[in-house]
Design a protein around this motif. Structure first.
Motif, PDB file in Angstrom:
ATOM      1  N   ALA A  14      31.186  21.420  25.046  1.00 15.36           N
ATOM      2  CA  ALA A  14      32.454  22.095  25.343  1.00 15.36           C
ATOM      3  C   ALA A  14      33.199  22.442  24.057  1.00 15.36           C
ATOM      4  O   ALA A  14      33.773  23.534  23.944  1.00 15.36           O
ATOM      5  N   HIS A  41      31.679  25.506  22.574  1.00 18.62           N
ATOM      6  CA  HIS A  41      31.713  26.708  23.406  1.00 18.62           C
ATOM      7  C   HIS A  41      33.118  26.976  23.961  1.00 18.62           C
ATOM      8  O   HIS A  41      33.270  27.382  25.125  1.00 18.62           O
ATOM      9  N   ASN A  42      34.127  26.748  23.166  1.00 18.07           N
ATOM     10  CA  ASN A  42      35.518  27.038  23.554  1.00 18.07           C
ATOM     11  C   ASN A  42      35.911  26.415  24.893  1.00 18.07           C
ATOM     12  O   ASN A  42      36.549  27.061  25.733  1.00 18.07           O
ATOM     13  N   GLU A  58      34.075  25.619  27.420  1.00 17.34           N
ATOM     14  CA  GLU A  58      33.191  25.938  28.555  1.00 17.34           C
ATOM     15  C   GLU A  58      32.118  24.857  28.697  1.00 17.34           C
ATOM     16  O   GLU A  58      31.589  24.367  27.709  1.00 17.34           O
ATOM     17  N   LEU A  59      31.795  24.519  29.924  1.00 22.33           N
ATOM     18  CA  LEU A  59      30.711  23.567  30.187  1.00 22.33           C
ATOM     19  C   LEU A  59      29.427  24.334  30.460  1.00 22.33           C
ATOM     20  O   LEU A  59      29.460  25.511  30.829  1.00 22.33           O
ATOM     21  N   ASN A  76      26.163  25.829  32.275  1.00 21.23           N
ATOM     22  CA  ASN A  76      25.949  26.266  33.661  1.00 21.23           C
ATOM     23  C   ASN A  76      24.911  25.427  34.382  1.00 21.23           C
ATOM     24  O   ASN A  76      24.914  25.359  35.609  1.00 21.23           O
TER      25      ASN A  76
END
Length: 100
Positions: free
Chosen positions: A78, A81-82, A84-85, A87
């Motif tokens: 996270a 990736h700013n 984001e988790l 997918n």
């Protein structure tokens, strides 16, 4: 059905002949001394209970380490990736192995 490692070892031990078990007689003779108990049956019960408790402790430790590693990897992903988790689990695995 999932078997505990101790169950697997006991099954393998049951298929092994006495001469195939290293130091079998020596170990059997030392059990009463180790547990300070002359009754061999009681010694075996104590030994198996001790082994079972150690196995459970190891399983708990493994679960804790795996949970900590998973949390660390998710947090690191996270951060990279700013927020984001991943997918999928596959995305996380690829990212972790890429950064090893």
């Amino acid at each position: 059905m999932i078997s505990r490692i101790s169950d697997i070892w006991l099954e393998e031990l049951g298929k092994t002949t006495i001469p195939g078990i290293p130091n079998y007689i020596t170990t059997i003779k030392r059990i009463p001394e180790f547990f300070n108990e002359e009754n061999l049956l009681m010694c075996m019960i104590l030994a198996f209970n001790f082994g079972e408790l150690r196995g459970r402790e190891c399983e708990r430790d493994l679960i804790k380490r795996n949970a900590s590693a998973c949390f660390y990897n998710m947090r690191s992903y996270a951060d990279a990736h700013n927020g984001e988790l991943p997918n999928s689990q596959e995305d996380l695995k690829k990212w972790v192995h890429h950064h090893d």
